[in-house]
Design a protein around this motif. Sequence first.
Motif, PDB file in Angstrom:
ATOM      1  N   VAL A  70     -18.751  45.121 -15.571  1.00  0.00           N
ATOM      2  CA  VAL A  70     -18.132  44.246 -14.578  1.00  0.00           C
ATOM      3  C   VAL A  70     -18.669  44.624 -13.207  1.00  0.00           C
ATOM      4  N   VAL A  71     -19.304  43.663 -12.544  1.00  0.00           N
ATOM      5  CA  VAL A  71     -19.946  43.901 -11.249  1.00  0.00           C
ATOM      6  C   VAL A  71     -19.115  43.249 -10.152  1.00  0.00           C
ATOM      7  N   LEU A  72     -18.637  44.052  -9.210  1.00  0.00           N
ATOM      8  CA  LEU A  72     -17.870  43.530  -8.076  1.00  0.00           C
ATOM      9  C   LEU A  72     -18.830  43.269  -6.927  1.00  0.00           C
ATOM     10  N   ALA A  73     -19.071  41.989  -6.660  1.00  0.00           N
ATOM     11  CA  ALA A  73     -19.990  41.584  -5.597  1.00  0.00           C
ATOM     12  C   ALA A  73     -19.208  40.837  -4.532  1.00  0.00           C
ATOM     13  N   VAL A  74     -18.220  41.513  -3.981  1.00  0.00           N
ATOM     14  CA  VAL A  74     -17.298  40.905  -3.023  1.00  0.00           C
ATOM     15  C   VAL A  74     -17.337  41.703  -1.723  1.00  0.00           C
ATOM     16  N   PRO A  75     -16.848  41.130  -0.611  1.00  0.00           N
ATOM     17  CA  PRO A  75     -16.834  41.869   0.657  1.00  0.00           C
ATOM     18  C   PRO A  75     -16.016  43.156   0.558  1.00  0.00           C
TER      19      PRO A  75
END
Length: 305
Positions: free
Chosen positions: A65-70
Amino acid sequence: MSGFPVPTMPAPPVSVVGLGQLGGSLAAALAGAGRPVSGWDVDPAARDAAEDQGVRISQELTGVVVLAVPLPVMGSALTGLRIDPGATVTDLGSVKVPVLAELGAAHGDRFVGGHPMCGTERSGHTAVDPALFTGARWALCLEPGTDLRRWLRVAEIALSVGAEVVPVTAAEHDDAVAAISAVPHLLAAALAAAAGQAGPLALSLAAGSFRDGTRVVGSDPAFVTALVEGNAGPTAAALDRVRAQLARPWADLVADGHAVRTASAGRRPVRVPLDRTALLALGRAGGAVTRRLAAFVEGWVPEGA
């Protein structure tokens, strides 16, 4: 975590949360390579754009699971989503120590911090580019409690989209990135603001030097503020080093800066065992991992390292 063989496992699926420039580009690159990839974003337009790239839209998260959020919403990005309790969690955030403290506490050794050194001053799903990671360095945190198998799962994702993996600790990452990312953003902002104070004539004459020196100030101000404030201590220390440089005789400063910027060190190929100490030594030497083998990784270090 010392030098034991780590078997190659089947590539797990990838779930990307946040489908803006980085997350959307990663999901599109993986989908284009035939990797099972799903994605989610709170923005319906971003979801539609990712789906057009072959990404399956889902709130069910599994595999890696890749968190690509600010950065400000990193800790709450998984709220309301359903995550497999065995999934490996990683992120693409530009600051690592605070993220490690928050997500490491939530996910334990399932969390592996990461930061691909790429992107442009553009943002959002309209800036997605599946080739964004080609040739980029991807810092991947290897802490004393990091599960090496999970670290390798994330490393293999980075390698599969054309990046080179740099093993680091979170603290080492933040010190380095303060010098080469946070401070340049601040200097670009200062240069643009000072030129504005110089008046309309100065701005009308601005050409390549001004354009190149201020390019990153076109980034979303909220992103830049989060970058520098989230890494305030190392950024302040790096900025102090720049101030000290500016106080030197200008001829010496220009000559030394020119020498650093134009140095063309060659590369020496290396093979490194799957061992935390050896991997971190590779990163500290300025090298990177380019390929995974059964019980080793291949990569390079600068000549003379």
